[in-house]
Design a protein around this motif. Structure first.
Motif, PDB file in Angstrom:
ATOM      1  N   LYS A  21      18.647  40.432  55.008  1.00  0.00           N
ATOM      2  CA  LYS A  21      19.874  39.662  55.159  1.00  0.00           C
ATOM      3  C   LYS A  21      19.804  38.682  56.315  1.00  0.00           C
ATOM      4  CE  LYS A  21      22.964  42.493  52.623  1.00  0.00           C
ATOM      5  NZ  LYS A  21      23.899  43.607  52.579  1.00  0.00           N
ATOM      6  N   VAL A  22      18.922  37.708  56.193  1.00  0.00           N
ATOM      7  CA  VAL A  22      18.866  36.658  57.214  1.00  0.00           C
ATOM      8  C   VAL A  22      18.253  35.418  56.580  1.00  0.00           C
ATOM      9  CG1 VAL A  22      16.626  37.429  58.096  1.00  0.00           C
ATOM     10  CG2 VAL A  22      18.113  36.093  59.568  1.00  0.00           C
ATOM     11  N   GLY A  23      18.761  34.244  56.998  1.00  0.00           N
ATOM     12  CA  GLY A  23      18.201  32.992  56.479  1.00  0.00           C
ATOM     13  C   GLY A  23      17.431  32.299  57.587  1.00  0.00           C
ATOM     14  N   GLY A  24      17.277  30.995  57.437  1.00  0.00           N
ATOM     15  CA  GLY A  24      16.659  30.190  58.494  1.00  0.00           C
ATOM     16  C   GLY A  24      15.215  30.551  58.757  1.00  0.00           C
ATOM     17  N   LEU A  26      13.741  32.706  60.813  1.00  0.00           N
ATOM     18  CA  LEU A  26      13.371  34.115  60.841  1.00  0.00           C
ATOM     19  C   LEU A  26      13.261  34.668  59.422  1.00  0.00           C
ATOM     20  CD1 LEU A  26      12.767  36.697  62.338  1.00  0.00           C
ATOM     21  CD2 LEU A  26      15.228  37.108  62.534  1.00  0.00           C
TER      22      LEU A  26
END
Lengths: 77, 743
Positions: A21-24, A26
């Motif tokens: 659950k992370v975008g960008g 990373l």
């Protein structure tokens, strides 16, 4: 299979990644290294100060910091 | 003759790309930079058995083709702008699934490609069997199994490359399904791109659409420049798709895309491509080594021993070649001294050229040994473990676990050198952390600062010199880490670069690889640093020489000389001026005469230095430097210290009329300073602090500019460090004097 955050997993524990659950940047880096839902992982060990954590993923060993592992949910077997 | 074929070598870091490049090109390679960035560009050529020459470009190792890292942008731009005839994608057979992620992206771009399936030996050791032909069939590109370390299969690989290049294939992008939602959006976007002929001269339409969905900053910027309206329309679709995914699945388009790429890879591997003899969780040799080397208690201890070993290796074993070089330049200096008449030319050749070139070349053995040592740690895979173990500590200061190497080499254990230290930051892959490291490594107590520190601590803190020296090492670490932190919250502010990193399996480095690695880095240093430093060295020589003393002053000193000589009887004068006279064997009056003449010489040197540009700067700065307790003599020495920090000692010698003082034997200077009313322990400590932290020496500044990719950073290091050091020194001096510690 209980679901937990990667950070909580103990050494030697295995599981299958349920969600990242992370975008960008990373998120991209995590996925580039093969950490996507459905991938089998095993916690191989931790650094002397308990952070970062080393994972067996596919056929390689990856390391990531605890605060990066916080974005990864695992179905523990 | 047909134009030579160009092949780009691409693949994951640690897949054996460099090994293959070296195996194919041998010594026929050269290293440059990609325009505008510090990423290395290696080129070489391979001669096929039929005589065809194949140019090989080694692209930077990447895991993906996004716009997040310079390496990835460089690799991607090279492919679309230079359009190599064939891309050789080197893939680690023992870690196939992850490696094929990049392969898939090459297929989506459509480049003509041959897959080199490397490390087949490691894979079969691990009980992994791969059916190369089946893989080739499913990927639709030739697949050649190789073992790059032993050059096995490389001839077959290049034959396949030649065969493919001779067909001159069109680019043929692969279409992967990204699921119903995204496929529908992609189709609309593709049509729009094709209709507008939007960037299509360069990129395939679907690939562009995918990059928009992946929110790729470089492509979107380029798109907006090319055709703002078309780009905005694409952005609109992306926004819609993103919102929809966020609502329904709580995820991002880029995550869906990655999932489907891996899905595509998994489906290929399942079709009788890969079979395993053992359980995937089985411990490999590498994991067993890691049980010891990264053990909570043993790990740090072993690391300390290894780092100490690297340090010893670099600085002890290079001592001999450094001494040889020193001897060689000493001979040159003597030769020129004997051949040329006294004058500016001789002085410039000796003090400017030979000392300057000698200064550059003097570092060469050091740099070679350091790079050799680091290459061993790097190629064996241990460096990644060091980063893993140290990361928690260094992250507190906004740095990266890999930063530790650079600090140690620079003098984290007193006596290193910032030049190889700055160059050691190359092993850091994250930009902000790398800059913060390379701007602060020069705060460490390098070998050239030691003579200054030893002189001053010996003169003013003789009773507890060892403790003070140890304290200074701790002070250097504290300042370096705190300033790094300061940079990371100000000029280098930003999220820490993700640490997500591979711990590659331990491998025995090959000697050939180590030597090529070492040599190319050393050669770059000689080439780039040499020219600039020669210029700086001559400039500093000129500053300390010109303008020369006016005639009148010379005449006055000459008159004093003659007066002095005339006051002695003739036979004494004759004895003293005889060729090869040894002062210890002379009669008392003759020795006395020589000593007094020597004093006059030194006074003349002192006056000349005072009169020179450097002297004037020193005097002009006295008004300011007084706050830290420095007089003009100290100021000149500090200006001279910019060539190399140990020059502070010899220049102080000249400024105090002691003639040239050998930095290794500075007892007389220490006594002079102790007796001078200007000097006291507080002022000495302020000077120590200043010398430790002010502008790095010229060689280091040049290296900082080179490694950071811009002169801006070199100049920044000079300016910031000097102001910072002066602030600190003033604080020490004022506080110390106010507390009455000046004695």
């Amino acid at each position: 299979m209980p679901r937990m955050m990667l950070r909580q997993m103990k050494r030697g524990q295995s599981g299958v990644i349920a969600a990242v659950k992370v975008g960008g940047e990373l998120g991209r880096r995590i996925r580039d290294m093969g950490l996507v839902p459905g991938t089998q992982i095993t916690v191989q060990g931790r650094a002397p100060l308990y952070d970062p954590v080393a994972l067996r993923v596919l056929d390689s060993t990856l390391t990531l910091r605890n605060n990066e592992a916080d974005h990864i949910e695992v179905d523990v077997s | 003759m047909t134009p030579p074929i160009t092949v780009a070598l691409a693949g994951n870091p640690n897949a054996g790309k460099t090994t293959l490049f070296n195996a194919l090109t041998g010594a026929r390679q050269h290293v440059g930079n990609y325009p505008g960035v510090t990423v290395e560009k290696k080129e070489g050529f391979y001669v096929a058995p039929g005589g065809e020459q194949i140019n090989i470009v080694d692209l930077p190792g990447t895991y993906s083709l996004t716009a997040y890292s310079v390496e990835e942008v460089v690799a991607r731009d090279y492919l679309v702008q230079e359009r190599p005839d064939v891309v050789v994608n080197i893939v680690d057979a023992s870690n196939l699934e992850r490696n094929l992620y990049l392969t898939t992206q090459f297929l989506e771009l459509g480049v003509p490609m041959v897959v080199a399936l490397n490390m087949m030996d490691v894979a079969s050791d691990r009980g992994i069997a791969i059916h190369a032909e089946r893989l080739a069939e499913l990927l639709g590109v030739p697949v050649v199994p190789i073992v790059a370390r032993s050059s096995k299969g490389t001839a077959e690989l290049m034959a396949a490359v030649l065969a493919l290049a001779n067909q001159a294939p069109e680019w043929n992008p692969l279409h992967i399904s990204y699921g119903e939602d995204l496929d529908r959006v992609l189709l609309s976007m593709e049509r729009h791109i094709a209709a507008q002929a939007f960037l299509t001269h360069r990129y395939p339409a679907r690939w562009l659409a995918v990059k928009y969905l992946e929110n790729d900053s470089q492509i979107r910027e380029r798109g907006a420049q090319e055709n703002a309206a078309a780009s905005a329309a694409l952005d609109h679709w992306v926004q819609e798709a993103s919102d929809h995914l966020q609502r329904t699945l709580e995820t991002y388009p880029e995550a869906i895309i990655a999932d489907h790429r891996y899905g595509y890879i998994k489906s290929i591997l399942r079709q009788e491509v890969l079979s395993r003899k053992y359980d995937a969780d089985r411990l490999y040799t590498s994991d067993r080594i890691d049980k010891v080397l990264t053990n909570r208690f043993l790990g740090p201890l072993i690391m300390l021993v290894v780092l100490l070993g690297l340090y010893k290796f670099t600085f002890s074993y290079s001592a001999l070649p450094v001494a040889w070089l020193g001897g060689l330049f000493g001979l040159l200096r003597e030769g020129i001294g004997a051949l040329l008449p006294e004058g500016y030319l001789k002085s410039m050749l000796i003090a400017g050229v030979i000392d300057g070139v000698g200064g550059v070349l003097g570092f060469v053995p050091l740099i070679m040994f350091m790079f050799f040592g680091i290459a061993i740690l790097e190629d064996s895979g241990y460096l990644a473990r060091v980063a893993f173990m140290m990361d928690r500590v260094f992250r507190m200061f906004g740095l990266h676990g890999s930063s530790v190497m650079a600090y140690i080499v620079s003098g984290g254990i007193a006596g290193g050198c910032a030049v190889p230290g700055v160059m050691a930051t190359r092993t850091l892959r994250s930009e902000r952390e790398r800059l913060a490291t390379l701007l602060t490594v020069s705060f460490m107590n390098c070998g050239a600062k030691l003579p200054v520190l030893v002189l001053l601590t010996g003169a003013f803190f003789a009773n507890n010199q060892a403790q003070v020296m140890f304290l200074l090492t701790l002070l250097a670490w504290a300042v370096a880490l705190l300033v790094a932190k300061l940079y990371r919250v100000t000029i280098l502010r930003g999220e820490s670069t993700p640490f997500v990193m591979e711990l590659p399996p331990y491998r025995l480095p090959t000697l050939r690889g180590l030597l090529i690695h070492t040599w190319e880095r050393t050669w770059q240093y000689i080439k780039k640093a040499g020219t600039v430093i020669l210029a700086i060295s001559i400039l500093l020589w000129a500053m300390m020489t010109f303008p020369g003393l006016p005639e009148v002053a010379h005449e006055r000193i000459d008159a004093q000389r003659q007066e002095l000589v005339a006051s002695y009887p003739d036979e004494v004068v004759q004895e003293a001026t005889e060729e090869g006279a040894d002062i210890t064997e002379l009669s008392a009056p003759a020795a006395d005469l020589l000593n007094r003449l020597d004093v006059l010489d030194r006074q003349e040197a002192e006056r000349a230095l005072e009169y020179s540009v450097a002297g004037r700067i020193g005097k002009a700065l006295e008004g300011v430097s007084r706050f830290a307790g420095f007089d003009w003599r100290t100021n000149i020495a500090l200006v001279g210290g910019f060539t190399a920090k140990e020059v502070v000692v010899s220049t102080l010698g000249t400024a105090y009329s002691l003639g040239k003082v050998n930095p290794e034997e500075s007892v007389s200077l220490a006594q002079t300073l102790m007796g001078d009313p200007n000097w006291n322990p507080v002022m000495a400590f302020a000077l120590i602090v200043f010398v430790m932290f002010y502008a790095p020496c010229s060689v280091t500044v040049v290296c900082i500019a080179r490694e950071a990719g811009s002169w801006k950073w070199g100049l920044f290091a000079m300016g910031f460090n000097t102001i910072f050091a002066f602030g600190l020194a003033t604080l020490v001096y004022q506080l110390g004097m106010a507390l009455g510690l000046g004695g």
